[in-house]
Scaffold this motif. Structure first.
Motif, PDB file in Angstrom:
ATOM      1  N   LYS A 211      53.034  43.488  72.945  1.00 53.48           N
ATOM      2  CA  LYS A 211      54.006  44.527  72.572  1.00 53.48           C
ATOM      3  C   LYS A 211      53.927  45.760  73.472  1.00 53.48           C
ATOM      4  O   LYS A 211      54.725  46.684  73.321  1.00 53.48           O
ATOM      5  CB  LYS A 211      53.783  44.949  71.120  1.00 53.48           C
ATOM      6  N   ASN A 212      52.951  45.758  74.394  1.00 55.47           N
ATOM      7  CA  ASN A 212      52.742  46.895  75.287  1.00 55.47           C
ATOM      8  C   ASN A 212      52.547  48.193  74.493  1.00 55.47           C
ATOM      9  O   ASN A 212      53.150  49.230  74.765  1.00 55.47           O
ATOM     10  CB  ASN A 212      53.922  47.040  76.257  1.00 55.47           C
ATOM     11  N   ILE A 213      51.693  48.084  73.476  1.00 47.98           N
ATOM     12  CA  ILE A 213      51.348  49.225  72.622  1.00 47.98           C
ATOM     13  C   ILE A 213      49.845  49.443  72.732  1.00 47.98           C
ATOM     14  O   ILE A 213      49.076  48.486  72.748  1.00 47.98           O
ATOM     15  CB  ILE A 213      51.723  48.951  71.145  1.00 47.98           C
ATOM     16  N   LYS A 214      49.423  50.689  72.801  1.00 45.82           N
ATOM     17  CA  LYS A 214      47.995  50.971  72.904  1.00 45.82           C
ATOM     18  C   LYS A 214      47.256  50.426  71.690  1.00 45.82           C
ATOM     19  O   LYS A 214      47.774  50.420  70.572  1.00 45.82           O
ATOM     20  CB  LYS A 214      47.755  52.473  73.027  1.00 45.82           C
ATOM     21  N   LEU A 215      46.022  49.999  71.938  1.00 43.00           N
ATOM     22  CA  LEU A 215      45.219  49.372  70.890  1.00 43.00           C
ATOM     23  C   LEU A 215      45.051  50.300  69.688  1.00 43.00           C
ATOM     24  O   LEU A 215      45.131  49.854  68.541  1.00 43.00           O
ATOM     25  CB  LEU A 215      43.846  48.990  71.458  1.00 43.00           C
ATOM     26  N   ARG A 216      44.833  51.571  69.931  1.00 44.59           N
ATOM     27  CA  ARG A 216      44.637  52.497  68.810  1.00 44.59           C
ATOM     28  C   ARG A 216      45.898  52.636  67.971  1.00 44.59           C
ATOM     29  O   ARG A 216      45.826  52.855  66.759  1.00 44.59           O
ATOM     30  CB  ARG A 216      44.164  53.852  69.308  1.00 44.59           C
ATOM     31  N   GLU A 217      47.074  52.499  68.615  1.00 46.57           N
ATOM     32  CA  GLU A 217      48.330  52.585  67.880  1.00 46.57           C
ATOM     33  C   GLU A 217      48.539  51.344  67.026  1.00 46.57           C
ATOM     34  O   GLU A 217      49.024  51.430  65.885  1.00 46.57           O
ATOM     35  CB  GLU A 217      49.499  52.773  68.855  1.00 46.57           C
ATOM     36  N   VAL A 218      48.182  50.162  67.576  1.00 44.95           N
ATOM     37  CA  VAL A 218      48.258  48.918  66.792  1.00 44.95           C
ATOM     38  C   VAL A 218      47.362  49.032  65.563  1.00 44.95           C
ATOM     39  O   VAL A 218      47.755  48.687  64.444  1.00 44.95           O
ATOM     40  CB  VAL A 218      47.825  47.708  67.647  1.00 44.95           C
ATOM     41  N   ALA A 219      46.145  49.527  65.766  1.00 40.78           N
ATOM     42  CA  ALA A 219      45.206  49.684  64.653  1.00 40.78           C
ATOM     43  C   ALA A 219      45.747  50.643  63.604  1.00 40.78           C
ATOM     44  O   ALA A 219      45.630  50.402  62.396  1.00 40.78           O
ATOM     45  CB  ALA A 219      43.869  50.172  65.183  1.00 40.78           C
ATOM     46  N   ARG A 220      46.349  51.740  64.055  1.00 34.14           N
ATOM     47  CA  ARG A 220      46.913  52.708  63.111  1.00 34.14           C
ATOM     48  C   ARG A 220      48.019  52.089  62.268  1.00 34.14           C
ATOM     49  O   ARG A 220      48.091  52.301  61.053  1.00 34.14           O
ATOM     50  CB  ARG A 220      47.457  53.922  63.868  1.00 34.14           C
ATOM     51  N   LEU A 221      48.891  51.287  62.902  1.00 36.08           N
ATOM     52  CA  LEU A 221      49.988  50.631  62.185  1.00 36.08           C
ATOM     53  C   LEU A 221      49.456  49.652  61.138  1.00 36.08           C
ATOM     54  O   LEU A 221      49.974  49.572  60.021  1.00 36.08           O
ATOM     55  CB  LEU A 221      50.899  49.907  63.182  1.00 36.08           C
ATOM     56  N   ILE A 222      48.408  48.910  61.505  1.00 37.24           N
ATOM     57  CA  ILE A 222      47.827  47.955  60.567  1.00 37.24           C
ATOM     58  C   ILE A 222      47.236  48.681  59.360  1.00 37.24           C
ATOM     59  O   ILE A 222      47.413  48.262  58.203  1.00 37.24           O
ATOM     60  CB  ILE A 222      46.731  47.097  61.270  1.00 37.24           C
ATOM     61  N   CYS A 223      46.579  49.797  59.617  1.00 34.40           N
ATOM     62  CA  CYS A 223      45.993  50.575  58.514  1.00 34.40           C
ATOM     63  C   CYS A 223      47.077  51.136  57.598  1.00 34.40           C
ATOM     64  O   CYS A 223      46.896  51.194  56.383  1.00 34.40           O
ATOM     65  CB  CYS A 223      45.125  51.703  59.073  1.00 34.40           C
ATOM     66  N   GLU A 224      48.192  51.560  58.193  1.00 37.33           N
ATOM     67  CA  GLU A 224      49.284  52.114  57.387  1.00 37.33           C
ATOM     68  C   GLU A 224      50.003  51.045  56.578  1.00 37.33           C
ATOM     69  O   GLU A 224      50.378  51.256  55.434  1.00 37.33           O
ATOM     70  CB  GLU A 224      50.284  52.826  58.297  1.00 37.33           C
ATOM     71  N   ARG A 225      50.195  49.855  57.194  1.00 39.51           N
ATOM     72  CA  ARG A 225      51.002  48.803  56.563  1.00 39.51           C
ATOM     73  C   ARG A 225      50.184  47.773  55.806  1.00 39.51           C
ATOM     74  O   ARG A 225      50.723  46.967  55.063  1.00 39.51           O
ATOM     75  CB  ARG A 225      51.822  48.091  57.638  1.00 39.51           C
ATOM     76  N   GLY A 226      48.891  47.765  56.059  1.00 45.12           N
ATOM     77  CA  GLY A 226      48.038  46.759  55.438  1.00 45.12           C
ATOM     78  C   GLY A 226      48.080  45.430  56.152  1.00 45.12           C
ATOM     79  O   GLY A 226      47.644  44.414  55.614  1.00 45.12           O
ATOM     80  N   GLY A 227      48.625  45.383  57.358  1.00 48.22           N
ATOM     81  CA  GLY A 227      48.717  44.152  58.154  1.00 48.22           C
ATOM     82  C   GLY A 227      49.629  44.355  59.337  1.00 48.22           C
ATOM     83  O   GLY A 227      50.135  45.473  59.565  1.00 48.22           O
ATOM     84  N   LEU A 228      49.879  43.306  60.074  1.00 46.52           N
ATOM     85  CA  LEU A 228      50.727  43.408  61.270  1.00 46.52           C
ATOM     86  C   LEU A 228      52.216  43.321  60.957  1.00 46.52           C
ATOM     87  O   LEU A 228      53.046  43.528  61.833  1.00 46.52           O
ATOM     88  CB  LEU A 228      50.353  42.281  62.261  1.00 46.52           C
ATOM     89  N   THR A 229      52.566  42.969  59.753  1.00 52.21           N
ATOM     90  CA  THR A 229      53.993  42.856  59.406  1.00 52.21           C
ATOM     91  C   THR A 229      54.431  43.953  58.469  1.00 52.21           C
ATOM     92  O   THR A 229      53.593  44.624  57.858  1.00 52.21           O
ATOM     93  CB  THR A 229      54.271  41.496  58.738  1.00 52.21           C
TER      94      THR A 229
END
Length: 229
Positions: A211-229
């Motif tokens: 997705k060309n997204i920084k690793l820390r941003e991916v981690a933040r999204l997962i924490c907010e959403r409870g998963g990758l979706t």
């Protein structure tokens, strides 16, 4: 000038700079100190160059912003030169801009129209790196003396060290926060998909690359959403 009194003020300022809780607060204290401690200084700011684009940090007056933007638009000027550490002066003092139209033919007259009478600039640097230039302005021609230049240089020396320390501290805090967030995101993936720690990190890394997204941003999204979706 009472150098004994100035030394006391500098010592107080140095302690104050190290007590600030953010990079922005440190920079604001630096520029405010310039107007308080340097004789003749009406306004101050820090100019940082990103290629040919300028960024004005902690300006104490709109004049600083207007001058920096003018130098960016024209591609010339004393602060613009000073911030180019590879080709600029580490210190400059200009008693009267009207006498320097040959050096900066476009900037000098327009700066005078802005209300710039005299200027000084100091490259903020340590042995490791340069941080931009601390620039001081006066509305009056001839406002800055040799004593003003020495005082400004001493302030800039303290400022560069404080700037470096504040930025290093901020980077360390960000790194700690990032590691915590990544660990939390890995825990969510491990629990939701029965993954090992290694596999959970691989999922994060692969998603970041795809997705060309920084690793820390991916981690933040997962924490907010409870998963990758």
């Amino acid at each position: 000038m009472d150098w004994g009194r100035f030394a006391e003020q500098m010592a107080s300022m140095a302690r104050d700079l190290l007590a600030q809780d953010s990079v922005d607060a440190t920079l604001e204290r630096i520029t405010a100190s310039a107007t308080e401690l340097v004789e003749g200084c009406d306004a101050a700011g820090i100019l940082v160059l990103h290629d040919s684009k300028v960024e004005t940090l902690a300006p104490t007056h709109q004049l600083v912003v207007e001058s920096d933007l003018l130098q960016q638009r024209l591609g010339e000027g004393p602060c613009f030169d000073a911030a180019h550490s590879s080709q600029g002066e580490r210190v400059f003092r200009i008693a009267d801009l009207t006498g320097l139209q040959q050096r900066w033919p476009a900037y000098a007259p327009q700066a005078h129209d802005l209300g710039v009478g005299s200027m000084m600039g100091f490259l903020l640097y340590t042995e490791e790196q340069d941080f931009g230039a601390l620039n001081l302005y006066s509305h009056k021609p001839g406002a800055f003396t040799e004593n003003s230049e020495l005082a400004g240089w001493m302030l800039a020396s303290h400022a560069a060290v404080a700037f470096a320390a504040a930025r290093t501290h901020a980077q360390m805090e960000q790194a700690v926060t990032t590691r915590h967030t990544i660990g939390e995101a890995m825990g969510i993936l491990m629990g939701a998909h029965n993954l090992s720690e290694e596999r959970a990190f691989d999922v994060l890394r692969r998603y970041s690359q795809e997705k060309n997204i920084k690793l820390r941003e991916v981690a933040r999204l997962i924490c907010e959403r409870g998963g990758l979706t």
